[in-house]
Scaffold this motif. Structure first.
Motif, PDB file in Angstrom:
ATOM      1  N   ILE A  11       0.817  -1.215   0.000  1.00  0.00           N
ATOM      2  CA  ILE A  11       0.000   0.000   0.000  1.00  0.00           C
ATOM      3  C   ILE A  11       0.850   1.264   0.000  1.00  0.00           C
ATOM      4  O   ILE A  11       0.344   2.347  -0.259  1.00  0.00           O
ATOM      5  CB  ILE A  11      -0.990   0.026   1.185  1.00  0.00           C
ATOM      6  CG1 ILE A  11      -0.259  -0.043   2.512  1.00  0.00           C
ATOM      7  CG2 ILE A  11      -2.019  -1.062   1.059  1.00  0.00           C
ATOM      8  CD1 ILE A  11      -1.132   0.300   3.697  1.00  0.00           C
ATOM      9  N   SER A  12       2.153   1.140   0.296  1.00  0.00           N
ATOM     10  CA  SER A  12       3.026   2.311   0.279  1.00  0.00           C
ATOM     11  C   SER A  12       4.454   1.877  -0.008  1.00  0.00           C
ATOM     12  O   SER A  12       4.915   0.857   0.493  1.00  0.00           O
ATOM     13  CB  SER A  12       2.970   3.042   1.624  1.00  0.00           C
ATOM     14  OG  SER A  12       3.912   4.098   1.648  1.00  0.00           O
ATOM     15  N   THR A  22      -0.308  -4.692   3.579  1.00  0.00           N
ATOM     16  CA  THR A  22      -1.489  -5.079   4.344  1.00  0.00           C
ATOM     17  C   THR A  22      -1.771  -6.553   4.100  1.00  0.00           C
ATOM     18  O   THR A  22      -1.717  -7.027   2.972  1.00  0.00           O
ATOM     19  CB  THR A  22      -2.740  -4.277   3.949  1.00  0.00           C
ATOM     20  OG1 THR A  22      -2.997  -4.453   2.569  1.00  0.00           O
ATOM     21  CG2 THR A  22      -2.584  -2.819   4.265  1.00  0.00           C
ATOM     22  N   VAL A  23      -2.064  -7.256   5.189  1.00  0.00           N
ATOM     23  CA  VAL A  23      -2.409  -8.670   5.133  1.00  0.00           C
ATOM     24  C   VAL A  23      -3.824  -8.814   5.679  1.00  0.00           C
ATOM     25  O   VAL A  23      -4.096  -8.444   6.817  1.00  0.00           O
ATOM     26  CB  VAL A  23      -1.412  -9.519   5.951  1.00  0.00           C
ATOM     27  CG1 VAL A  23      -1.847 -10.970   5.968  1.00  0.00           C
ATOM     28  CG2 VAL A  23      -0.014  -9.372   5.395  1.00  0.00           C
ATOM     29  N   GLY A  54       0.262  -1.814  -5.014  1.00  0.00           N
ATOM     30  CA  GLY A  54      -0.670  -2.753  -5.624  1.00  0.00           C
ATOM     31  C   GLY A  54      -0.081  -4.123  -5.889  1.00  0.00           C
ATOM     32  O   GLY A  54      -0.815  -5.043  -6.239  1.00  0.00           O
ATOM     33  N   ASP A  55       1.230  -4.289  -5.744  1.00  0.00           N
ATOM     34  CA  ASP A  55       1.859  -5.592  -5.976  1.00  0.00           C
ATOM     35  C   ASP A  55       1.468  -6.582  -4.891  1.00  0.00           C
ATOM     36  O   ASP A  55       1.338  -6.219  -3.718  1.00  0.00           O
ATOM     37  CB  ASP A  55       3.387  -5.470  -5.993  1.00  0.00           C
ATOM     38  CG  ASP A  55       3.916  -4.803  -7.240  1.00  0.00           C
ATOM     39  OD1 ASP A  55       3.157  -4.659  -8.212  1.00  0.00           O
ATOM     40  OD2 ASP A  55       5.106  -4.422  -7.242  1.00  0.00           O
ATOM     41  N   GLN A  56       1.304  -7.843  -5.274  1.00  0.00           N
ATOM     42  CA  GLN A  56       1.092  -8.923  -4.321  1.00  0.00           C
ATOM     43  C   GLN A  56       2.466  -9.474  -3.957  1.00  0.00           C
ATOM     44  O   GLN A  56       3.263  -9.781  -4.840  1.00  0.00           O
ATOM     45  CB  GLN A  56       0.240 -10.036  -4.948  1.00  0.00           C
ATOM     46  CG  GLN A  56      -1.182  -9.631  -5.224  1.00  0.00           C
ATOM     47  CD  GLN A  56      -1.991  -9.467  -3.965  1.00  0.00           C
ATOM     48  OE1 GLN A  56      -1.835 -10.239  -3.016  1.00  0.00           O
ATOM     49  NE2 GLN A  56      -2.840  -8.464  -3.940  1.00  0.00           N
ATOM     50  N   LEU A  73      11.097  -8.912   2.513  1.00  0.00           N
ATOM     51  CA  LEU A  73      10.433  -9.323   1.300  1.00  0.00           C
ATOM     52  C   LEU A  73      10.996 -10.668   0.855  1.00  0.00           C
ATOM     53  O   LEU A  73      12.191 -10.814   0.650  1.00  0.00           O
ATOM     54  CB  LEU A  73      10.666  -8.269   0.206  1.00  0.00           C
ATOM     55  CG  LEU A  73      10.057  -8.543  -1.154  1.00  0.00           C
ATOM     56  CD1 LEU A  73       8.533  -8.506  -1.065  1.00  0.00           C
ATOM     57  CD2 LEU A  73      10.552  -7.527  -2.148  1.00  0.00           C
ATOM     58  N   LYS A  74      10.133 -11.658   0.748  1.00  0.00           N
ATOM     59  CA  LYS A  74      10.549 -12.987   0.302  1.00  0.00           C
ATOM     60  C   LYS A  74      10.486 -13.084  -1.213  1.00  0.00           C
ATOM     61  O   LYS A  74      11.458 -13.494  -1.848  1.00  0.00           O
ATOM     62  CB  LYS A  74       9.639 -14.045   0.952  1.00  0.00           C
ATOM     63  CG  LYS A  74      10.028 -15.454   0.691  1.00  0.00           C
ATOM     64  CD  LYS A  74      11.267 -15.834   1.443  1.00  0.00           C
ATOM     65  CE  LYS A  74      11.519 -17.316   1.272  1.00  0.00           C
ATOM     66  NZ  LYS A  74      12.782 -17.716   1.834  1.00  0.00           N
ATOM     67  N   GLU A  75       9.335 -12.720  -1.785  1.00  0.00           N
ATOM     68  CA  GLU A  75       9.198 -12.733  -3.239  1.00  0.00           C
ATOM     69  C   GLU A  75       8.036 -11.844  -3.666  1.00  0.00           C
ATOM     70  O   GLU A  75       7.103 -11.597  -2.904  1.00  0.00           O
ATOM     71  CB  GLU A  75       8.994 -14.142  -3.774  1.00  0.00           C
ATOM     72  CG  GLU A  75       7.696 -14.790  -3.370  1.00  0.00           C
ATOM     73  CD  GLU A  75       7.508 -16.158  -3.981  1.00  0.00           C
ATOM     74  OE1 GLU A  75       7.866 -16.338  -5.153  1.00  0.00           O
ATOM     75  OE2 GLU A  75       6.996 -17.036  -3.281  1.00  0.00           O
ATOM     76  N   LYS A  76       8.130 -11.365  -4.893  1.00  0.00           N
ATOM     77  CA  LYS A  76       7.075 -10.568  -5.500  1.00  0.00           C
ATOM     78  C   LYS A  76       6.231 -11.511  -6.353  1.00  0.00           C
ATOM     79  O   LYS A  76       6.752 -12.169  -7.258  1.00  0.00           O
ATOM     80  CB  LYS A  76       7.719  -9.480  -6.356  1.00  0.00           C
ATOM     81  CG  LYS A  76       6.822  -8.415  -6.816  1.00  0.00           C
ATOM     82  CD  LYS A  76       7.659  -7.285  -7.380  1.00  0.00           C
ATOM     83  CE  LYS A  76       7.005  -6.736  -8.608  1.00  0.00           C
ATOM     84  NZ  LYS A  76       7.780  -5.668  -9.212  1.00  0.00           N
ATOM     85  N   ILE A  77       4.946 -11.634  -6.053  1.00  0.00           N
ATOM     86  CA  ILE A  77       4.075 -12.584  -6.742  1.00  0.00           C
ATOM     87  C   ILE A  77       3.605 -12.015  -8.078  1.00  0.00           C
ATOM     88  O   ILE A  77       3.650 -12.680  -9.091  1.00  0.00           O
ATOM     89  CB  ILE A  77       2.898 -12.992  -5.848  1.00  0.00           C
ATOM     90  CG1 ILE A  77       3.433 -13.677  -4.585  1.00  0.00           C
ATOM     91  CG2 ILE A  77       1.937 -13.905  -6.597  1.00  0.00           C
ATOM     92  CD1 ILE A  77       2.410 -13.935  -3.540  1.00  0.00           C
ATOM     93  N   THR A  78       3.113 -10.758  -8.083  1.00  0.00           N
ATOM     94  CA  THR A  78       2.700 -10.107  -9.336  1.00  0.00           C
ATOM     95  C   THR A  78       3.216  -8.699  -9.385  1.00  0.00           C
ATOM     96  O   THR A  78       3.470  -8.081  -8.404  1.00  0.00           O
ATOM     97  CB  THR A  78       1.159 -10.061  -9.482  1.00  0.00           C
ATOM     98  OG1 THR A  78       0.601  -9.381  -8.341  1.00  0.00           O
ATOM     99  CG2 THR A  78       0.571 -11.422  -9.610  1.00  0.00           C
TER     100      THR A  78
END
Length: 78
Positions: A11-12, A22-23, A54-56, A73-78
């Protein structure tokens, strides 16, 4: 013992090497037995400033990096 992992939405990304994620989880209310949507915000360490709003992302619990940052951060999904 494995570290906790969560999946959420950025979100930021205004801070340097830090994002706010946000989870959203669904929890049953003890008294009323109704499902409630609960939202938590986490400060996450993003070493390369690669995430956009907006990234998951998948985040992982880590040792304290600063006053509020306890996730990386483990990984960027999208």
């Amino acid at each position: 013992m494995p570290r906790k992992q969560n999946t959420g939405t950025v979100i930021s990304n205004r801070m340097n090497k830090t994002i706010i994620v946000t989870v959203k989880t669904k929890v049953a209310h003890k008294k009323y037995n109704k499902v409630i949507a609960k939202t938590n915000k986490y400060y996450v360490h993003d070493e390369n400033n690669e995430c956009m709003i907006g990234d998951q992302v998948r985040i992982e619990e880590f040792k304290p990096i600063s006053k509020n940052k306890r996730w990386i951060l483990k990984e960027k999904i999208t």
